[in-house]
Design a protein around this motif. Structure first.
Motif, PDB file in Angstrom:
ATOM      1  N   GLU A   1       0.819  -1.213   0.000  1.00  0.00           N
ATOM      2  CA  GLU A   1       0.000   0.000   0.000  1.00  0.00           C
ATOM      3  C   GLU A   1       0.853   1.263   0.000  1.00  0.00           C
TER       4      GLU A   1
ATOM      5  N   LEU B   1       0.338  -2.284  -9.242  1.00  0.00           N
ATOM      6  CA  LEU B   1       0.019  -1.251  -8.262  1.00  0.00           C
ATOM      7  C   LEU B   1      -0.795  -0.100  -8.847  1.00  0.00           C
TER       8      LEU B   1
ATOM      9  N   ALA C   1      -4.284   0.923  -7.191  1.00  0.00           N
ATOM     10  CA  ALA C   1      -4.135   1.628  -5.913  1.00  0.00           C
ATOM     11  C   ALA C   1      -3.595   3.042  -6.146  1.00  0.00           C
ATOM     12  N   TYR C   2      -2.619   3.164  -7.030  1.00  0.00           N
ATOM     13  CA  TYR C   2      -2.072   4.478  -7.376  1.00  0.00           C
ATOM     14  C   TYR C   2      -3.183   5.379  -7.918  1.00  0.00           C
TER      15      TYR C   2
ATOM     16  N   GLU D   1      -6.311   5.295  -7.371  1.00  0.00           N
ATOM     17  CA  GLU D   1      -7.239   5.690  -6.311  1.00  0.00           C
ATOM     18  C   GLU D   1      -6.686   6.885  -5.524  1.00  0.00           C
ATOM     19  N   TYR D   2      -5.398   6.830  -5.171  1.00  0.00           N
ATOM     20  CA  TYR D   2      -4.775   7.954  -4.470  1.00  0.00           C
ATOM     21  C   TYR D   2      -4.718   9.187  -5.369  1.00  0.00           C
TER      22      TYR D   2
ATOM     23  N   LYS E   1      -7.419   1.730   3.651  1.00  0.00           N
ATOM     24  CA  LYS E   1      -6.988   0.638   2.788  1.00  0.00           C
ATOM     25  C   LYS E   1      -6.170  -0.396   3.559  1.00  0.00           C
TER      26      LYS E   1
END
Length: 175
Positions: free
Chosen positions: A49, A90, A93-94, A96-97, A126
């Motif tokens: 994460e 990744l 997740a990237y 989303e940020y 998360k």
């Protein structure tokens, strides 16, 4: 035009500060709670994460700093960074940020505190969300805990800002 030296310089900044802050984030997120069972699993979850989280923070600072310096973001430099540090695994997740950052910037570009607070909240959700193992839910909901995470996110973003500014100024002087 972006040079290879500029790309290398900003990547060194990212490597240095993201690695130096890693343990601080572990402590602030209560991953150092001494549980013997499942510790490796939690460390792996944290590492998985932290990488896209730190990359998204750095991308925003890089975008912001190059826009200040040149009048518009240096998309070539940003793209080179993202291609190196955000592998396909990744990318969700990237994204989303990154979406959260863009949303907060669009809402109020003058208030960086909202970005910091949003990022720390999403990062912790998360890690310790509904399906994650929670070392101590009471600690996670405490005010102290949120302040610690906000401080870590703010510190990381400040260090990224300072580092990028220094290396880009050095590269300009070389030219």
């Amino acid at each position: 035009m972006t040079t290879q030296q500029e790309i290398s310089a900003v990547q060194r900044v990212y490597d240095h500060f993201s690695k130096s802050r890693y343990k601080s984030f572990l402590k602030a997120s209560d991953f150092y709670v001494p549980f013997f069972f499942g510790k490796k699993k939690r460390m792996a979850e944290f590492s998985k994460e932290y990488a896209p989280f730190a990359a998204a923070c750095f991308t925003e600072i890089l975008r912001n700093q190059t826009a200040k310096d040149n009048g518009e973001p240096n998309e070539e430099l940003i793209s080179a960074f993202v291609n190196k540090y955000v592998p396909e695994a990744l990318k969700p997740a990237y994204d989303e940020y990154w979406t959260l950052i863009c949303t907060e910037v669009d809402k109020n570009p003058e208030d960086a505190r909202q970005i910091v607070s949003g990022l720390s909240t999403l990062f912790m959700y998360k890690l310790f969300g509904p399906n994650a193992e929670q070392p101590d839910p009471d600690i996670l909901n405490s005010h102290r805990h949120q302040v610690a995470m906000d401080f870590q996110v703010g510190s990381l973003m400040f260090e990224f800002t300072h580092g990028i500014k220094v290396v880009l100024e050095k590269e300009k002087k070389k030219k």
